[in-house]
Scaffold this active site. Structure first.
Site, short mmCIF file in Angstrom:
data_model
loop_
_atom_site.label_atom_id
_atom_site.label_comp_id
_atom_site.label_asym_id
_atom_site.label_seq_id
_atom_site.Cartn_x
_atom_site.Cartn_y
_atom_site.Cartn_z
CB VAL A 150 -0.91 -0.02 1.26
CG1 VAL A 150 -1.73 1.25 1.36
CG2 VAL A 150 -1.83 -1.25 1.21
CD GLU A 171 7.64 -18.25 1.40
OE1 GLU A 171 8.05 -17.40 0.61
OE2 GLU A 171 7.54 -19.45 1.12
CG ASN A 184 6.97 -6.38 7.00
OD1 ASN A 184 6.44 -5.43 7.58
ND2 ASN A 184 6.83 -6.60 5.71
CE1 TYR A 208 -0.33 -10.33 5.15
CE2 TYR A 208 1.89 -10.62 5.98
CZ TYR A 208 1.05 -10.25 4.97
OH TYR A 208 1.54 -9.81 3.78
#
Ligand SMILES: CC(C)(COP(=O)(O)OP(=O)(O)OC[C@H]1O[C@@H](n2cnc3c(N)ncnc32)[C@H](O)[C@@H]1OP(=O)(O)O)[C@@H](O)C(=O)NCCC(=O)NCCS
Length: 153
Positions: free
Chosen positions: A75, A107, A112, A119
């Site tokens: 994004v 993955e 991150n 997630y």
């Protein structure tokens, strides 16, 4: 905000968002054009979110058999924390379910934090790790999201 499959005219903008998000690991416009030209019937799907000001984000998924994979999601920095990625994931899950997938895998780099938070909030669960998976030695975390195949198609 419009969410739709990407079209060839989106490729340049998708490539710009990809370069901004992934720098040296960005995908080429040629590769992205090939992905946009494919569709889920051939195993690949590129979803785009656009607004009047242009493309805000995109996701690349593939679905072969029961396992679908989220290959990429990004994004524009100026459009983050507005639910764009969440909307892309929901639409992506819907499309791969229609293609027959029973789970969505991905993955993600262990460093991150933004993606891991996204997630986790979307209900992905860790199913494994690949140490030193990335070129700079970072571990990959493998996440899975079951696809509810009992929903109406
Ligand atoms: C990861 C990324 C796609 C998230 O996109 P986004 O549109 O900002 O995500 P959303 O607005 O849908 O976020 C949904 C939820 O995820 C979590 N989240 C997203 N970004 C976060 C961040 N920087 N820090 C903490 N939590 C975050 C939050 O729980 C957020 O909900 P909230 O805003 O109500 O708190 C975006 O940061 C990005 O493009 N990063 C660079 C590319 C990348 O790393 N892609 C993933 C690896 S392939």
């Amino acid at each position: 905000m419009r969410l739709r499959p990407a079209v060839p005219d989106d490729v340049a903008a998708v490539a710009r968002v990809d370069a901004e998000a992934f720098g040296a690991d960005a995908w080429s416009a040629t590769l992205l054009r090939d992905l946009v030209d494919a569709d889920l019937a051939r195993g690949e799907l590129v979803l785009a979110v656009a607004a009047d000001g242009g493309l805000l984000g995109y996701a690349v998924l593939s679905a072969v058999g029961e396992d679908a994979e989220l290959q990429r999601i990004a994004v524009l920095p100026a459009a983050r924390r507005r639910g764009v990625a969440g909307a892309l994931l929901a639409a992506g899950r819907d499309r791969v379910r229609r293609a027959g997938a029973t789970r969505l895998l991905l993955e993600v780099r262990a460093d991150n934090a933004a993606a891991l938070a996204l997630y986790a909030g979307e209900g992905f669960a860790e199913i494994g790790r690949r140490p030193r998976y990335y070129r700079d030695g970072t571990t990959a975390v493998i996440l899975e999201h079951p696809i509810d195949v009992t929903m109406e198609a």
